[in-house]
Design an enzyme around this catalytic site. Structure first.
Site, PDB file in Angstrom:
ATOM      1  CD  GLU A  11      -3.176  -0.844   2.092  1.00 28.98           C
ATOM      2  OE1 GLU A  11      -2.965  -0.154   3.105  1.00 28.98           O
ATOM      3  OE2 GLU A  11      -4.265  -1.401   1.875  1.00 28.98           O
TER       4      GLU A  11
ATOM      5  CD  GLU B  76      -4.221  -5.655   2.780  1.00 30.39           C
ATOM      6  OE1 GLU B  76      -4.887  -4.920   3.526  1.00 30.39           O
ATOM      7  OE2 GLU B  76      -3.003  -5.510   2.595  1.00 30.39           O
TER       8      GLU B  76
END
Ligand code: GLA
Length: 690
Positions: free
Chosen positions: A142, A298
């Protein structure tokens, strides 16, 4: 269908690893993202490397038939990095350092960070690049999630280099930034700093470049790692996890460098618009690589830990949210994380294997979902199925939300409002940059496109000329790629297409108006003055009903357009509020105010009817979502009622022919139902699938 989670065995003693593999098999897990935060375990000191534990874990997973998406582990530098090399630490706007103790405490432009991270990636690649368990590479994590702007000296030096490469001469930079204003003229690139804490607004053109630079620095970190993996002979797909509409990173520029798009999505159970917002996110990531499936990398099995209050998902929501991803192009369903942590900041975050163990509602949901996904047939690649494209552009996002504008604009909120009117009708939408608009779409919606690049303007004009329908709204076509007004006023690019001449913005005071204020007036005083002027909203009539608008009531003059609705109040009462104009073989619509949700829905209804675009499935009960992926139609019942849906096709899970489907609340059906010519995704459009 990939099914699995982040796997952090470095948080656990070795005795747990065998049980992990056994339970993964029980849950239907076939892949894990391994070791995302394991740098300090792999390299406990600068000259100490420990791969033995990782060898063991990878071998155990492989023996258990579980594939590995191997992380490069560069997202959280170990304490020795920060202590030995403080120049790797990022800084905030005032130049103060961020310190270690959490994660992502690295300056993306720091040559030292890049050297150390690069060495870690090189060693991992050399050791595991040919391991048969490793089927994918997970670079970093991320990028920019917590720390998206770094104002450190490393950033300063890199910024100067980036600007020199972009402009070649400082004179060209002075032109691009309009530095004659406020005595900002630069004599050399060495006089330029990141936009650190300043008394008042930074130069907006410089802020746009700063945004481009920060996105590019994060991308450079990804690319550095990618190049090391490729140099070591990696043939597996290489990717990193996106975060949907994440303002700091222009994912459209990143996407060509991802072998497959991976995305993290955590719908907020308390958000009444969570279904719409998540659908938008999934359509956005699908549209980043047209024609290719993406991976949901995710999601949470239940509650997260990072919102002020963290309720769990309602029963069935996990399946419904998963189905929404599949419907909109996902070929992998993954979670953060496999086993709930015992310690650390995320110990309250749900996982596939909860702390309370296997005899739990979450474990049952996880194993049932695994079985259901395993039973799915091979899914069609998502085609360019949508008839409608919504323009969403990062550079515009950055520019339109800069300060010192006629009114404050929340670009994503506006985009989501327009998207929502199509989502509620189950009309499928691609999310594209203005330059990607082409004749394969029937209708293009381009809200608040304040910054309009020359190429984007040409693509939109060509699209209408070729027979498409364009719907755009206020605060559009105001500046060029440097955030400068163009010669000739506003709507200089789209005015002829819209049949309009633009005179004035007519900003309205909204409930959130405020800001720093100038000349001694506090923001409260400014707000009070605006409210006293009674300019909080504006009305217009459409189809005989009174509608309202907000943000602005622009003064536009029809130079060829037909006025469909006129303002009935506000600064420009009587002037056009909604216009329609024939241009070439197509037509272009314009709203001169930002309609409030009901009004927006009515405007979209009118334009949809005029353009002839249709839903994936007609006449669905309220609360039922439908999306098409090639021949696969997914139906999701988000309502609290049991619903019955008429649809001709084959149940993709059982192979049985169906004429109707009954869905309980949160129920999901996958139905193979090829599109018929003349309806959604006609044969002609399907043929244009890349
Ligand atoms: C992000 C991160 C994960 C984890 C989750 C928790 O997606 O990538 O490491 O922190 O959030 O929701």
């Amino acid at each position: 269908m990939l099914y699995g989670a982040d796997y952090n065995p470095d948080q656990w003693p070795e005795e747990v690893w065998d049980e992990d593999v056994r339970l993964m098999q029980e849950a239907g897990v076939n892949i894990v993202s391994l070791g995302i935060f394991a740098w300090s375990r792999i390299q406990p000191a600068e000259d100490v490397w420990d791969f033995a534990w990782l060898d063991t874990v990878i071998d155990k997973l492989h023996a258990g038939g579980i594939a590995v998406n191997l992380a490069t582990a560069t997202a959280s530098p170990p304490p020795w990095v920060s202590a030995t090399y403080p120049e790797t630490l990022p800084a905030d706007e005032s130049g103060a350092s961020y310190w270690p103790g959490s994660r992502q405490h690295f300056a993306p432009s720091s040559p030292t960070y890049r050297r150390l991270a690069g060495e870690l990636v090189r060693r991992l690649a050399e050791r595991y690049v040919h391991h048969p368990a490793v089927v994918m590479w997970h670079v970093g994590n991320e990028f920019g999630c917590h720390l998206w702007m770094d104002f450190s000296d490393a950033a300063r030096d890199a910024y100067r280099g980036w600007l020199a490469a972009r402009y070649a001469t400082v004179e060209r930079l002075n032109q691009a930034w309009g530095t004659s204003f406020w005595s900002q003229r630069y004599g050399s690139f060495d006089e330029i700093f990141p936009p650190r804490l300043a008394p008042y607004s930074h130069n907006p053109s410089s802020m746009l470049d700063w945004r481009r630079f920060t996105s590019d620095m994060l991308l450079e970190c990804y690319l550095m790692e990618r190049e090391i993996l490729l140099a070591a002979g990696a043939t597996q797909p290489i990717t990193t996890n996106f975060m949907g509409p994440f303002k700091p990173a222009d994912y459209r520029r990143w996407a060509p460098h991802m072998d497959v798009i991976a995305d993290d999505c955590y719908p907020d159970p308390a958000n009444p618009n969570r279904v719409r917002d998540a659908a938008f996110q999934r359509d956005l990531v699908r549209s980043l690589k047209p024609g290719a499936a993406w991976l949901l990398w995710e999601q949470a099995t239940d509650a997260v830990n990072w919102r002020p209050a963290n309720p769990g998902k309602r029963p069935g929501a996990l399946v419904a949210e998963t189905a929404q991803s599949i419907a909109r192009g996902a070929d992998g369903i993954m979670f953060f994380q496999w086993r709930q942590s015992r310690a650390g900041s995320e110990k309250f975050h749900s996982a596939m294997l909860p702390h309370a163990g296997t005899g739990t509602r979450t474990w049952d949901a996880v194993t049932e979902l695994g079985a259901r996904l395993a039973a799915l047939p091979e899914l069609p690649a998502p085609g360019r199925d949508a008839q409608v494209a919504l323009v969403f552009d990062w550079e515009n996002w950055w520019a339109v939300e800069e300060r010192d504008h006629p009114t404050e604009i929340d670009y994503l909120a506006i985009v989501l409002e327009w998207y929502g009117a199509f989502h509620a009708r189950n009309i499928q939408v691609d999310i594209v940059g203005p330059e990607e608009v082409d004749h394969t779409y029937a209708l293009v919606v381009a809200p608040a496109l304040y910054l309009l690049r020359d190429e984007g303007a040409s693509a939109l004009a060509r699209f209408v000329d070729d027979g498409g329908t364009l719907l755009t709204g206020p605060f559009t076509d105001i500046v060029d790629a440097h955030d400068h007004f163009r010669d000739g006023g506003f709507l200089t690019q789209l005015g002829p297409v819209l049949g309009l001449r633009f005179e004035d913005f007519g900003a309205l005071a909204g409930p959130s108006s405020g800001g720093a204020g100038v000349g001694g007036l506090s923001s409260d005083a400014v707000q009070a003055a605006r409210e006293a002027a009674g300019r909080g909203a504006v009305t217009f009539d459409l189809d005989g009903a009174a509608r309202s608008g907000r943000l602005v009531a622009e003064a536009v003059h029809a130079t060829g357009a037909t006025t469909i609705a006129a303002f009935t109040s506000g600064p420009h009462a009587g002037a056009p509020a909604l216009t329609r104009h024939r241009f070439g073989s197509g037509e272009a619509w314009y709203t001169a105010t930002q309609p409030t949700p009901d009004a927006l829905n009515a405007v979209v209804g009118v334009v949809v009817a005029a353009s002839g675009v249709g839903p994936v499935v007609a006449d669905l009960p309220a609360g039922v979502e439908a999306a098409r992926r090639g021949d696969l139609v997914t139906l999701i019942n988000h309502s609290d009622q049991r619903v019955e849906i008429t649809i001709d096709g084959t149940d993709a899970e059982t192979g049985v022919a169906v004429e109707r489907v009954v869905l309980d609340p949160q129920g999901v059906a996958f139905v193979t139902a090829p599109a018929r010519a003349g309806t959604f995704a006609s044969a002609a459009r399907a043929a244009s699938t890349p």
